[in-house]
Scaffold this active site. Structure first.
Site, PDB file in Angstrom:
ATOM      1  N   TYR A 196       0.851  -1.200   0.000  1.00 56.46           N
ATOM      2  CA  TYR A 196       0.000   0.000   0.000  1.00 56.46           C
ATOM      3  C   TYR A 196       0.887   1.250   0.000  1.00 56.46           C
ATOM      4  O   TYR A 196       0.974   1.967   1.000  1.00 56.46           O
ATOM      5  CB  TYR A 196      -0.940   0.010   1.216  1.00 56.46           C
ATOM      6  CG  TYR A 196      -1.893  -1.161   1.278  1.00 56.46           C
ATOM      7  CD1 TYR A 196      -2.586  -1.570   0.138  1.00 56.46           C
ATOM      8  CD2 TYR A 196      -2.130  -1.852   2.461  1.00 56.46           C
ATOM      9  CE1 TYR A 196      -3.469  -2.637   0.186  1.00 56.46           C
ATOM     10  CE2 TYR A 196      -3.019  -2.923   2.525  1.00 56.46           C
ATOM     11  CZ  TYR A 196      -3.682  -3.312   1.377  1.00 56.46           C
ATOM     12  OH  TYR A 196      -4.551  -4.372   1.431  1.00 56.46           O
TER      13      TYR A 196
ATOM     14  N   ASP B  10      -5.292   2.710  11.546  1.00 57.15           N
ATOM     15  CA  ASP B  10      -4.927   1.436  12.198  1.00 57.15           C
ATOM     16  C   ASP B  10      -3.422   1.388  12.489  1.00 57.15           C
ATOM     17  O   ASP B  10      -2.976   0.890  13.524  1.00 57.15           O
ATOM     18  CB  ASP B  10      -5.250   0.222  11.303  1.00 57.15           C
ATOM     19  CG  ASP B  10      -6.545   0.318  10.532  1.00 57.15           C
ATOM     20  OD1 ASP B  10      -6.971   1.441  10.212  1.00 57.15           O
ATOM     21  OD2 ASP B  10      -7.116  -0.738  10.227  1.00 57.15           O
TER      22      ASP B  10
ATOM     23  N   SER C 187     -11.306   2.174  13.104  1.00 59.44           N
ATOM     24  CA  SER C 187     -10.060   2.866  12.767  1.00 59.44           C
ATOM     25  C   SER C 187      -9.851   4.051  13.716  1.00 59.44           C
ATOM     26  O   SER C 187      -8.737   4.311  14.173  1.00 59.44           O
ATOM     27  CB  SER C 187     -10.068   3.324  11.303  1.00 59.44           C
ATOM     28  OG  SER C 187     -11.011   4.346  11.083  1.00 59.44           O
TER      29      SER C 187
ATOM     30  N   THR D 178      -7.056  -6.895  -2.925  1.00 63.77           N
ATOM     31  CA  THR D 178      -7.795  -7.789  -3.813  1.00 63.77           C
ATOM     32  C   THR D 178      -8.547  -8.807  -2.966  1.00 63.77           C
ATOM     33  O   THR D 178      -7.918  -9.480  -2.167  1.00 63.77           O
ATOM     34  CB  THR D 178      -6.820  -8.565  -4.745  1.00 63.77           C
ATOM     35  OG1 THR D 178      -5.948  -7.615  -5.356  1.00 63.77           O
ATOM     36  CG2 THR D 178      -7.570  -9.304  -5.828  1.00 63.77           C
TER      37      THR D 178
END
Length: 407
Positions: free
Chosen positions: A170, A177, A248, A372
């Site tokens: 990422y 988080d 979060s 994904t």
């Protein structure tokens, strides 16, 4: 005749030995299940810890895992049991935590299933369990494992502004988080082994996400921020994901109260972190439901599909209670924490098992951004993610909240 009697006697002795060894093996494998009694008048912290230990006799089995794995979900629950042990020194608690660490940390300090080169900040969190184990055992392998996790943070890819990427896969992204996954370990490590040299860098992580991900209208923080603004879920002007996810935000406020345990009182950034905690907590208080709980999508209570969610609510209860207990937050937050805990125990714990075990319902199992299959951060995405009873992301903070509230 004498020989056959002798043989018969020897066979009998052998059979008794085999039976004794076998029965010993069974006993040593299953002490947790048979011995655990959950008293009706036990505190909620003990009830939840003992429930989990009874249902998952080996600590690596938490979250229904089939084999040992270095994982943040185990770490969250086991950290809460470590904290429980400090209040109630039941040796079973200490052994349960140690069992997990010893299943994974090898003699040379390497860690089974830990993948350093993925630069996944989630995998820093289990390192918190190593501090206490090293402190009382003084075994060098635990120190080496601590140093290995610290090395990951030294090499963790960063945004141009200096924030840790959430994972190698990422790029340019910070998620709320990640502040809990990385910073409490980082703070404890730098306090204990580096004479506090990294506190400025730790504060910087909060500064970046606070300045980039805060919504000026509500004061809430968005789940994720993409510095490159390239991700399909990212706002093309701000880089923020489209919604507020309670868990979060829970990770974020828990990260703040835990990092403040180590940040020196005279550190120039300490007041800044306390201010972030107050700002976030005030914003969250506006969205607390009359039940005491918070919705999965924080600001959209009552909308179709939204529900009162356990993990975020437990995290807020813990952060509010600890913040008030430590003097970071006004006393009204202790009241809000107790109200939240009442909601958890009356609305979301719907039944008690015959053995005294408890089950926390309405726990969101998992949620993220991108990946994904692709997760778009939409309202529909968050409210339709799977739920799991007694999910570790809810039970760990539940124990921590119970401890702070002495419930």
């Amino acid at each position: 005749m004498k020989n056959s009697r002798k043989q018969s006697y020897l066979m009998s002795v052998l059979m008794i030995c085999v039976m004794t060894i076998t029965s010993c093996k069974v006993t040593s494998q299953e002490p947790a299940k048979k011995d655990i009694v959950i008293a009706k008048n036990a505190k909620w912290s003990d009830k939840m810890a003992l429930t989990l230990m009874k249902r998952h006799p080996e600590s690596y089995m938490l979250d229904d895992a089939k084999k040992p794995k270095w994982d943040y979900v185990h770490a969250l629950v086991l950290h809460s049991i470590e904290e429980l042990y400090k209040k109630n020194p039941d040796p079973r608690y200490k052994a349960y935590v140690r069992g997990y660490v010893d299943n994974l940390v090898q003699a040379d300090g390497s860690i089974n299933t830990y993948e350093f080169d993925k630069f996944n900040i989630d995998l820093v969190l289990p390192g918190r369990l190593l501090f206490d184990v090293y402190a009382y055992s003084k075994e060098e392998k635990y120190l080496k494992a601590l140093q290995l996790i610290r090395k990951q943070l030294s090499e963790q890819p960063r945004t141009q502004s200096g924030g840790f990427w959430h994972k190698q896969i990422y790029p340019n992204q910070m998620w709320l988080d990640g502040l809990y996954m990385g910073e409490p370990f980082y703070a404890e490590y730098t306090a204990k082994f580096e004479n506090g040299k990294s506190f400025d860098d730790i504060a910087k992580q909060f500064e970046i996400i606070q300045s980039k991900a805060t919504d000026p209208k509500t004061g809430l923080l968005y789940h994720g921020w993409d510095e490159s603004k390239q991700m399909p879920w990212a706002n093309k002007e701000t880089g923020n994901s489209p919604n507020f996810w309670s868990r979060s935000l829970g990770w974020y406020v828990m990260a703040l109260v835990d990092v403040l345990d180590y940040m020196p009182k005279d550190h120039p950034k300490r007041k800044e972190l306390i201010k972030y905690l107050n700002n976030s907590s005030e914003a969250l208080l506006k969205f607390q439901d009359k039940s005491g709980l918070w919705y999965q999508v924080t600001d959209k209570g009552g909308e179709k599909g939204n529900y009162l969610e356990a993990s975020g609510s437990a995290m807020f209860a813990y952060a509010f209670a600890k913040g008030a207990n430590k003097g970071y937050l006004p006393a009204k937050f202790k009241k809000a924490a107790n109200k939240a805990f009442d909601g958890l125990t009356t609305v979301l714990i719907k039944k008690v098992d015959e053995d005294g075990g408890i089950t926390l319902t309405n726990c969101c199992q998992v949620a993220g951004l991108g990946g994904t299959p692709y997760r778009d951060g939409s309202y529909e995405y968050y409210v339709n993610e799977r739920k799991k009873d007694n999910d570790p992301k809810a039970t760990g903070p539940f124990i921590l909240a119970a401890l702070e509230l002495n419930r």
